[in-house]
Design an enzyme around this catalytic site. Structure first.
Site, PDB file in Angstrom:
ATOM      1  N   HIS A  93     -25.400  24.126 -80.880  1.00 55.56           N
ATOM      2  CA  HIS A  93     -25.908  22.646 -81.260  1.00 55.56           C
ATOM      3  C   HIS A  93     -25.809  22.345 -82.684  1.00 55.56           C
ATOM      4  O   HIS A  93     -26.437  21.531 -83.130  1.00 55.56           O
ATOM      5  CB  HIS A  93     -27.507  22.550 -80.758  1.00 55.56           C
ATOM      6  N   ASP A 127     -20.057  24.727 -76.669  1.00 57.67           N
ATOM      7  CA  ASP A 127     -20.856  23.869 -75.849  1.00 57.67           C
ATOM      8  C   ASP A 127     -20.779  22.364 -76.092  1.00 57.67           C
ATOM      9  O   ASP A 127     -21.381  21.782 -77.048  1.00 57.67           O
ATOM     10  CB  ASP A 127     -22.372  24.301 -76.231  1.00 57.67           C
ATOM     11  N   GLU A 183     -25.501  15.396 -70.760  1.00 57.72           N
ATOM     12  CA  GLU A 183     -26.215  16.437 -70.305  1.00 57.72           C
ATOM     13  C   GLU A 183     -27.016  16.787 -71.338  1.00 57.72           C
ATOM     14  O   GLU A 183     -28.186  17.413 -71.198  1.00 57.72           O
ATOM     15  CB  GLU A 183     -24.931  17.524 -70.035  1.00 57.72           C
ATOM     16  N   GLU A 184     -26.815  16.719 -72.502  1.00 58.07           N
ATOM     17  CA  GLU A 184     -27.632  17.305 -73.626  1.00 58.07           C
ATOM     18  C   GLU A 184     -28.787  16.467 -74.099  1.00 58.07           C
ATOM     19  O   GLU A 184     -29.660  16.899 -74.583  1.00 58.07           O
ATOM     20  CB  GLU A 184     -26.652  17.258 -75.162  1.00 58.07           C
ATOM     21  N   HIS A 231     -20.717  19.494 -68.221  1.00 55.44           N
ATOM     22  CA  HIS A 231     -20.676  18.523 -69.130  1.00 55.44           C
ATOM     23  C   HIS A 231     -19.820  18.242 -70.402  1.00 55.44           C
ATOM     24  O   HIS A 231     -19.243  19.175 -70.897  1.00 55.44           O
ATOM     25  CB  HIS A 231     -22.012  18.390 -69.587  1.00 55.44           C
ATOM     26  N   ASP A 253     -21.191  25.690 -67.792  1.00 53.50           N
ATOM     27  CA  ASP A 253     -21.902  25.008 -69.029  1.00 53.50           C
ATOM     28  C   ASP A 253     -21.792  26.431 -70.061  1.00 53.50           C
ATOM     29  O   ASP A 253     -22.453  27.452 -69.672  1.00 53.50           O
ATOM     30  CB  ASP A 253     -23.368  24.967 -68.647  1.00 53.50           C
TER      31      ASP A 253
END
Length: 621
Positions: free
Chosen positions: A428, A275, A312-313, A265, A341
């Site tokens: 995140h 990420d 994706e998130e 992603h 990922d």
């Protein structure tokens, strides 16, 4: 990818994805204080000093402006609310505050709403990924006081208004009241802000195991602290948004309709160095390397697709829409999906995926040097896992939670994922930066290169295999390891239900898988097998794991057609295997459990016939 000679494509989808336009939080009693939600700058990391942070949001939060007494609900698990009930504490009309960990954040939001909370505040407790685990950024890799974990709270896969079909322009949509998203405001905060809410909460004493890592004694409440939560969305003005997937394709020279898809992603909740820049560059570097092979005159036999997924998130949306749009092509010709990922976040190698492909991955990493210089990746992996000589390092099960879900859980296409991990607390957050990666994740970026080497090698190994290298003996043995757990769950209910039919069916697959391996090795060693025989054998092998899906899916989640693995519907992170049987046992429905055992045994028998047919073709029968 176009510059390297690949055929390229970009697809747009129209997705129902309201964005948070405003998120604010106050302590309104015993005094008034508006909390500053933005993540503060870190000296030496210029990216953290720039303006333009994403609004402090949980994707698919409900909207609202609510106030209420604060109640601490530990991790916000189902069992935590049961404990609160036993203590005489209700969250109805209250502002629940839960720490991240132990379950997917969407489950936390679902349970808060089910129990009547007016709003949910999620925070990162230092006991999980902060100073109690190590030095915090910038002195170490862990989450600093102002670090926040954003993330989606939707319990589903793909656009929630188009479940099972692609969100192309003009697609029909479900009414919004049927979308599996929270209706209450949900907001993520740092532990420094959580301390401003939790420090003065009193009321009921906590169970000892509910104590977190903040430097004061936690209490449940309610009160005397009250909070006000405001979340505003653009639902009324801009709820439908465009997302884009990208594809670079190398057409197979011999079997162009058989596909190996590599994907990562492309979106993130911040700078996203771990990420998911690390996964995206791994896919791109693998594409570049395979394109070089093609320019040198070595085109693979099967088609390889290099994909980057959008959104994706928010709930695996980009990959899910692709799978739903191209389901017929993927079902008939999908050989494998290779997922990247978080390709790199530390020094330690790990992997997971379908049991049928695990042996292939182990074999590949036996031939690639470990970035640490400790021999091959396989040797370093074994040393780090400290496994016995007769065992292999553990690999993760594909329950869900990343872009393989559409391929594996929905269509039954085998998959693999791999990467290098380690301690970290920037998940995140605005601190997932190039500087963090340069200091702690992969200072010389050799692990990024190694992840790409694995992807390119796996893709070429699968694309050029004369006979697809699935290992159904290992698949069956992996399933056999689950049977004692199922039997114990049955006995715990006091049922006389037998699972022998399922155990026998799995034994049959193991025997067929062992025979296939012997026949395949002999045929390939002698180079005597006819191309038509290998084509028929491969066609049979492509049907094996498709036979372990059912069109109506799980009773709790019809989109999940795969009957081998699924994420626990009450946790989101842990995996159930086999889910159809275990969910029936959990529901205390003996008759349903018996039907599910029989159904799965029949599907294993059908899958085994595919293995046997492949072996027969290779024998020339």
């Amino acid at each position: 990818m176009r510059e390297w000679g690949l055929e390229t494509e970009m697809r747009e989808y129209q997705v129902w994805m309201p964005h948070t336009t405003e998120a604010r939080l106050w302590r309104v009693a015993p005094d008034t204080l508006e909390l500053v939600l933005a993540e503060g700058p870190v000296p030496g990391d210029s990216v953290t000093m720039e303006s333009g942070q994403i609004v402090m949001a949980n994707g698919y939060s409900g909207a609202g402006d609510v106030s209420g007494d604060v109640v601490y609900v530990n991790y916000g698990l189902i069992e935590d609310y049961a404990r609160l009930e036993s203590l005489g504490v209700s969250v109805r009309g209250k502002v629940a505050i839960a720490r991240y960990g132990r379950s997917f954040r969407g489950i936390k939001a679902r349970e808060a709403e089910r129990n009547g909370a007016a709003a949910l505040v999620l925070y990162s407790d230092p006991a999980e990924d902060g100073f109690t685990r190590g030095d915090v950024y910038p002195d170490g890799p862990m989450r600093p006081a102002t670090g926040v974990q954003r993330g989606s709270v939707m319990n589903g896969t793909g656009d929630p208004t188009t479940p099972g079909w692609a969100s192309v322009r003009g697609a029909r949509r479900l009414p919004l009241d049927s979308a599996r998203v929270p209706r209450i405001p949900v907001i993520p905060i740092s532990w420094s802000n959580a301390a401003e809410l939790l420090r003065d909460v009193r009321g009921t004493a906590i169970p000892q195991e509910w104590q977190g890592g903040l430097p004061f004694r936690y209490h449940i409440g309610p009160g005397p602290v009250r909070a006000r939560v405001v979340v505003r969305l653009d639902t009324a003005t801009n709820a439908i948004k465009s997302i884009w997937n990208t594809y670079g394709t190398i057409r197979g020279a011999t079997y162009p309709d058989q596909l190996i898809v590599l994907g990562a992603h492309r979106d993130s909740w911040g700078p996203g160095a771990v990420d998911e820049v690390s996964g995206t560059v791994s896919i791109l570097e693998a594409a570049r390397a395979v394109a070089e092979e093609v320019r040198a005159g070595r085109r693979p036999k099967r088609t390889i697709v290099f994909a980057t997924w959008d959104a994706e998130e928010w709930g695996l949306i980009g990959s899910t829409e692709y799978v739903e749009q191209d389901s017929a092509r993927l079902t008939s010709g999908g050989v494998a999906y290779l997922n990247q990922d978080v390709a790199v976040g530390g020094p330690s190698f790990g992997s997971g995926g379908s049991p049928s492909l695990r042996a292939v991955l182990r074999d590949v990493v036996k031939g690639i040097d470990d970035p640490s210089g400790r021999g091959t990746i396989y040797a370093a992996w074994r040393a780090g896992a400290a496994v016995a000589d007769t065992a292999e390092p553990a690999m993760g099960d594909p329950g869900g939670g990343s872009d393989f879900a559409g391929f594996y859980n929905h269509l039954g296409i085998p998959h693999l994922d791999w990467g290098f991990g380690g301690p970290g607390g920037v998940y995140h957050s605005a601190y997932d930066t190039f500087e963090w990666m340069s200091r702690f994740g992969d200072p010389d970026f050799r692990r990024h290169a190694a992840a790409a080497r694995i992807g390119a090698t796996l893709a070429l190994r699968l694309a050029n295999a004369d006979v697809l290298p699935y290992d159904y003996a290992e698949f069956a043995r992996t399933m056999k390891a689950q049977m004692p757990l199922v039997e114990r769950a049955v006995k715990a209910r006091g049922w006389d239900l037998s699972v022998d039919s399922l155990a026998r069916a799995i034994d049959g697959m193991e025997r067929a898988g062992m025979e296939l391996a012997q026949v395949r090795d002999a045929a390939l060693a002698q180079s005597s097998v006819q191309r038509r025989a290998t084509e028929r054998a491969n066609a049979a092998l492509l049907r094996v794991e498709r036979a372990l899906t059912r069109p109506e899916g799980l009773r709790t989640r019809p989109w999940f057609r795969g009957l081998i693995y699924a994420a626990d519907v009450n946790n989101g992170y842990s995996t159930m295997a086999p889910p159809s049987v275990n969910e029936a046992i959990r529901a205390s429905d003996r008759a349903l459990a018996a039907r599910e055992v029989a159904d799965l045994a029949g599907r294993f028998a059908a899958a085994t016939r595919g293995v046997e047919e492949a072996a027969a073709e290779l024998r020339g029968r």
